[in-house]
Motif scaffolding. Structure first.
Motif, mmCIF file in Angstrom:
data_model
loop_
_atom_site.group_PDB
_atom_site.id
_atom_site.type_symbol
_atom_site.label_atom_id
_atom_site.label_comp_id
_atom_site.label_asym_id
_atom_site.label_seq_id
_atom_site.Cartn_x
_atom_site.Cartn_y
_atom_site.Cartn_z
ATOM 1 N N PRO A 191 0.820 -1.210 0.000
ATOM 2 C CA PRO A 191 0.000 0.000 0.000
ATOM 3 C C PRO A 191 0.854 1.261 0.000
ATOM 4 C CG PRO A 191 0.019 -0.988 2.180
ATOM 5 C CD PRO A 191 0.736 -1.944 1.281
ATOM 6 N N ILE A 192 0.196 2.372 -0.265
ATOM 7 C CA ILE A 192 0.830 3.691 -0.313
ATOM 8 C C ILE A 192 0.040 4.617 0.598
ATOM 9 C CG2 ILE A 192 1.350 5.696 -1.793
ATOM 10 C CD1 ILE A 192 1.189 3.663 -4.192
ATOM 11 N N GLN A 193 0.747 5.520 1.290
ATOM 12 C CA GLN A 193 0.046 6.573 2.033
ATOM 13 C C GLN A 193 0.738 7.902 1.780
ATOM 14 O OE1 GLN A 193 0.164 5.754 6.276
ATOM 15 N NE2 GLN A 193 2.389 5.740 6.372
ATOM 16 N N THR A 194 -0.067 8.941 1.671
ATOM 17 C CA THR A 194 0.470 10.284 1.484
ATOM 18 C C THR A 194 -0.622 11.293 1.801
ATOM 19 O OG1 THR A 194 1.741 11.701 -0.037
ATOM 20 C CG2 THR A 194 -0.108 10.455 -0.981
ATOM 21 N N HIS A 195 -0.320 12.569 1.603
ATOM 22 C CA HIS A 195 -1.266 13.649 1.852
ATOM 23 C C HIS A 195 -1.707 14.254 0.522
ATOM 24 C CE1 HIS A 195 1.298 13.343 5.433
ATOM 25 N NE2 HIS A 195 0.345 13.952 6.138
ATOM 26 N N ILE A 196 -2.923 14.816 0.530
ATOM 27 C CA ILE A 196 -3.402 15.481 -0.678
ATOM 28 C C ILE A 196 -4.358 16.607 -0.306
ATOM 29 C CG2 ILE A 196 -5.392 13.962 -1.032
ATOM 30 C CD1 ILE A 196 -4.832 14.141 -4.068
ATOM 31 N N SER A 197 -4.204 17.738 -0.962
ATOM 32 C CA SER A 197 -5.177 18.838 -0.908
ATOM 33 C C SER A 197 -5.640 19.147 0.502
ATOM 34 C CB SER A 197 -6.394 18.507 -1.794
ATOM 35 O OG SER A 197 -5.986 18.323 -3.128
ATOM 36 N N GLU A 198 -4.667 19.304 1.385
ATOM 37 C CA GLU A 198 -4.993 19.611 2.784
ATOM 38 C C GLU A 198 -5.246 21.091 2.981
ATOM 39 O OE1 GLU A 198 -2.976 18.945 7.235
ATOM 40 O OE2 GLU A 198 -2.019 18.135 5.437
ATOM 41 N N ASN A 199 -4.490 21.919 2.275
ATOM 42 C CA ASN A 199 -4.445 23.351 2.543
ATOM 43 C C ASN A 199 -4.358 24.095 1.214
ATOM 44 O OD1 ASN A 199 -2.369 25.739 2.849
ATOM 45 N ND2 ASN A 199 -3.336 25.548 4.855
ATOM 46 N N GLY B 102 2.196 7.190 -10.772
ATOM 47 C CA GLY B 102 1.870 5.834 -10.377
ATOM 48 C C GLY B 102 1.532 5.685 -8.915
ATOM 49 N N LEU B 103 1.153 6.769 -8.278
ATOM 50 C CA LEU B 103 0.866 6.740 -6.843
ATOM 51 C C LEU B 103 -0.630 6.744 -6.525
ATOM 52 C CD1 LEU B 103 3.599 9.238 -5.571
ATOM 53 C CD2 LEU B 103 3.568 6.754 -5.253
ATOM 54 N N LEU B 104 -1.457 6.777 -7.536
ATOM 55 C CA LEU B 104 -2.899 6.790 -7.306
ATOM 56 C C LEU B 104 -3.448 5.419 -7.699
ATOM 57 C CD1 LEU B 104 -4.734 9.049 -6.232
ATOM 58 C CD2 LEU B 104 -5.455 9.467 -8.585
ATOM 59 N N THR B 105 -3.545 4.528 -6.704
ATOM 60 C CA THR B 105 -3.938 3.147 -6.957
ATOM 61 C C THR B 105 -5.027 2.721 -5.981
ATOM 62 O OG1 THR B 105 -2.485 1.995 -5.378
ATOM 63 C CG2 THR B 105 -1.478 2.759 -7.438
ATOM 64 N N GLU B 106 -5.532 1.507 -6.136
ATOM 65 C CA GLU B 106 -6.554 1.005 -5.228
ATOM 66 C C GLU B 106 -5.992 0.696 -3.852
ATOM 67 O OE1 GLU B 106 -8.212 -2.480 -6.923
ATOM 68 O OE2 GLU B 106 -6.358 -3.643 -6.819
ATOM 69 N N ARG B 107 -4.666 0.757 -3.715
ATOM 70 C CA ARG B 107 -4.031 0.537 -2.405
ATOM 71 C C ARG B 107 -3.513 1.836 -1.798
ATOM 72 N NH1 ARG B 107 -2.088 -3.067 -5.834
ATOM 73 N NH2 ARG B 107 -0.080 -1.978 -5.959
ATOM 74 N N THR B 108 -3.906 2.975 -2.367
ATOM 75 C CA THR B 108 -3.425 4.274 -1.900
ATOM 76 C C THR B 108 -4.366 4.875 -0.866
ATOM 77 O OG1 THR B 108 -2.338 4.731 -4.017
ATOM 78 C CG2 THR B 108 -2.795 6.619 -2.599
ATOM 79 N N ILE B 109 -3.775 5.374 0.243
ATOM 80 C CA ILE B 109 -4.522 6.099 1.267
ATOM 81 C C ILE B 109 -4.148 7.575 1.158
ATOM 82 C CG2 ILE B 109 -5.016 6.339 3.722
ATOM 83 C CD1 ILE B 109 -3.913 3.484 4.091
ATOM 84 N N LEU B 110 -5.118 8.398 0.826
ATOM 85 C CA LEU B 110 -4.899 9.835 0.667
ATOM 86 C C LEU B 110 -5.405 10.556 1.911
ATOM 87 C CD1 LEU B 110 -6.181 10.098 -3.003
ATOM 88 C CD2 LEU B 110 -3.781 10.205 -2.277
ATOM 89 N N GLY B 111 -4.490 11.165 2.649
ATOM 90 C CA GLY B 111 -4.880 11.884 3.845
ATOM 91 C C GLY B 111 -5.451 13.254 3.524
ATOM 92 N N HIS B 112 -6.588 13.585 4.143
ATOM 93 C CA HIS B 112 -7.219 14.909 4.134
ATOM 94 C C HIS B 112 -8.183 15.111 2.969
ATOM 95 C CE1 HIS B 112 -4.793 16.051 7.543
ATOM 96 N NE2 HIS B 112 -3.738 15.607 6.887
ATOM 97 N N ALA B 113 -7.651 15.413 1.761
ATOM 98 C CA ALA B 113 -8.502 15.634 0.586
ATOM 99 C C ALA B 113 -9.589 16.672 0.872
ATOM 100 C CB ALA B 113 -9.122 14.307 0.131
ATOM 101 N N ARG C 180 -9.686 5.391 -9.902
ATOM 102 C CA ARG C 180 -8.488 4.636 -9.515
ATOM 103 C C ARG C 180 -8.731 3.781 -8.269
ATOM 104 N NH1 ARG C 180 -7.601 5.839 -13.995
ATOM 105 N NH2 ARG C 180 -5.910 7.177 -14.776
ATOM 106 N N LYS C 181 -9.906 3.954 -7.635
ATOM 107 C CA LYS C 181 -10.289 3.212 -6.421
ATOM 108 C C LYS C 181 -9.338 3.483 -5.254
ATOM 109 C CE LYS C 181 -12.570 -0.468 -9.022
ATOM 110 N NZ LYS C 181 -12.674 -1.925 -9.268
ATOM 111 N N ALA C 182 -8.738 4.680 -5.269
ATOM 112 C CA ALA C 182 -7.926 5.099 -4.124
ATOM 113 C C ALA C 182 -8.842 5.393 -2.950
ATOM 114 C CB ALA C 182 -7.085 6.319 -4.485
ATOM 115 N N LYS C 183 -8.268 5.456 -1.751
ATOM 116 C CA LYS C 183 -9.037 5.595 -0.514
ATOM 117 C C LYS C 183 -8.728 6.939 0.145
ATOM 118 C CE LYS C 183 -9.957 1.122 -1.131
ATOM 119 N NZ LYS C 183 -9.210 0.743 -2.339
ATOM 120 N N ILE C 184 -9.647 7.379 1.018
ATOM 121 C CA ILE C 184 -9.500 8.676 1.690
ATOM 122 C C ILE C 184 -9.458 8.486 3.203
ATOM 123 C CG2 ILE C 184 -10.558 10.925 2.137
ATOM 124 C CD1 ILE C 184 -9.589 10.681 -0.713
ATOM 125 N N SER C 185 -8.514 9.174 3.844
ATOM 126 C CA SER C 185 -8.509 9.285 5.303
ATOM 127 C C SER C 185 -8.966 10.689 5.673
ATOM 128 C CB SER C 185 -7.105 9.032 5.867
ATOM 129 O OG SER C 185 -7.096 9.269 7.268
#
Length: 475
Positions: free
Chosen positions: A239-247, A278-289, A303-308
């Motif tokens: 899996p992958i985890q990162t941040h996106i569009s927080e601020n 290649g970081l937007l996958t079904e195993r990706t956890i995107l923090g914030h959004a 892409r079936k990515a996920k949101i935290s």
């Protein structure tokens, strides 16, 4: 000695689906020695369980551990924290007047860098694991630091404590302090591989602790680093985890750093940058959004990515209020909750759940977000508890293993205790340490659960199990 088979008796509360909480009373759940649920019996007294369930399972009574929920207690699935910075725990509640980018420079990077000291790292990580377990967090997606030994130590401590965890070594090679960044893309990949191999060595089946590819966020990573991390995730299936569009300032910075001419993306949006690498996958956890555009949300959904969703830190750092229902749930995007310590001020997923409910009401009161009507944005108690359990389980790739009382799932569970108030106004059950959640006897079960969501804390979490192992008991 092998763990005994267990029989749990009493009331069980869990999410059936997003908008439905189910309460089972006078029920029995059998858990085998591996920590897996093998039977769920409704309307089943202890006597009936002994007479029918145990023989059916081939279990001898004298070899079964019986755990009974007392008056005012119920079993509830363990919480899933889908976004938490273990290395930032000492800074919880410290964010001053900062917004995201200033806060990182002033508070966060210096603390994280200091955890290269193994003694300090052990002190911090031991405490954060104990603290999150005490709040019922049975699984956490942890960000560590760039330091390999420190990150490995976090994985070791989670494994020893019995907490289910995804542990990520942070990768970043730009827009961060000179003394706290990866020296090169090559060293970042090599160090990430070293962390992956260490976790595989302590948990070869990754049944409890898994590595997770962790680019901090786009501004801190070059395109080459992000592409190679995307390739590593594809190679390993991790899996992958990162941040996106927080601020909003962060989003503008991403647009400046990564025009389509640099990334090859269709546009300069945050999601498109990750997708191109290649970081937007079904195993990706995107923090914030918090501030995804509609086109970005549609891309995330495809892409079936996920949101935290991290409501506490989004408010604390004045990042904004994510329109969870419109952007995520209505599109079928899997969504869980994150404490995001130390941007968030609490290690409690229960606190994140109530903040998710409250923030959603502020979204309603605002009338519009980015010009979109938000009349139906409010999240119910049932919905935020779903996000805290089954939603979170889907986000971290464990939807078939944890989050509910169903045969075949693992026993990742907390025992919740509430105060029962007698006619004289005194607590008449247990140790009287049910915190601020007082039950007077006339509340329905949904109302008792709601009182716990809005008033509860770690005093209500009496015991916690992961894979059937008792990992916390309040004393």
């Amino acid at each position: 000695m092998a763990a005994p088979n267990k029989l749990f008796l009493g009331s069980f509360v869990h999410s059936k689906k997003l908008k439905e909480i189910e309460s089972l009373h006078n029920a029995a759940v059998a858990v085998d020695s591996s920590g897996k649920i093998v039977a769920v019996e409704k309307d089943c007294s202890e006597g009936r369980a002994r007479e029918t369930v145990l023989p059916r399972l081939g279990w001898r009574e004298d070899e079964v551990e019986v755990v009974r929920a007392a008056d005012g207690q119920f079993f509830f699935p363990g919480f899933i924290d889908t976004h938490i910075h273990a290395s930032q725990y000492p800074n919880v509640g410290i964010f001053g007047e900062s917004t995201l980018l200033d806060w990182l420079k002033k508070y966060t990077f210096p603390l994280e860098a200091s955890l290269a000291d193994s003694t300090k790292a052990r002190q911090v990580y031991t405490r954060v694991i104990r603290k999150t377990l005490s709040h019922g967090t049975t699984c956490a997606a942890y960000y560590a630091t760039i330091d390999v030994p420190s990150t490995n130590l976090l994985a070791d401590l989670c494994h020893t404590a019995g907490q289910r965890a995804l542990v990520g070594r942070i990768c970043m090679n730009q827009n961060s302090p000179d003394k706290y960044r990866d020296a090169s893309v090559e060293s970042a990949i090599a160090d990430t591989r070293a962390n992956i191999e260490h976790i595989r060595s302590i948990d070869p089946s990754m049944a409890l602790v898994r590595p997770i590819i962790t680019p901090r966020f786009a501004p801190a990573c070059s395109v080459d680093l992000m592409r190679q991390l995307g390739a590593l995730a594809k190679e390993t299936g991790l899996p992958i985890q990162t941040h996106i569009s927080e601020n909003t300032a962060e989003i503008a910075f991403v647009g400046e750093l990564f025009p389509p001419s640099v990334t090859g993306a269709a546009d300069d949006t945050y999601a498109a940058v990750y997708d191109a690498c290649g970081l937007l996958t079904e195993r990706t956890i995107l923090g914030h959004a918090v501030h995804l555009t509609d086109s970005e949300a549609e891309l995330v959904a495809r892409r079936k990515a996920k949101i935290s969703h991290c409501p506490c830190s989004n408010s604390a750092l004045t990042s904004g209020a994510a329109p969870v229902r419109r952007q995520f749930l209505d599109r079928g995007i899997a969504c869980g909750l994150g404490t995001d310590m130390s941007g968030g001020y609490s290690p409690s997923v229960l606190e994140a759940a109530r903040q998710a409910a409250l923030v959603s009401r502020q979204v309603v009161l605002s009338g519009t977000v980015d010009g979109k009507r938000e009349d139906g944005a409010a999240l119910s108690v049932d919905e935020v508890l779903y996000l805290a359990t089954r939603g979170g389980a889907e986000v971290v790739g464990l939807a078939d293993k944890v989050g509910a009382f169903e045969v075949g799932m693992d026993w990742d569970v907390q025992l919740i205790g509430l105060n029962i108030v007698g006619e004289d106004g005194e607590v008449i059950n247990g140790d009287g340490d049910g915190g601020d959640v007082d039950v007077f006897g006339w509340e329905s079960w949904p109302n008792q659960v709601a009182k716990w969501v809005y008033n509860g804390d770690d005093r209500n979490t009496k015991k916690v199990w992961v894979k059937g192992r008792l990992v916390h008991e309040r004393r």
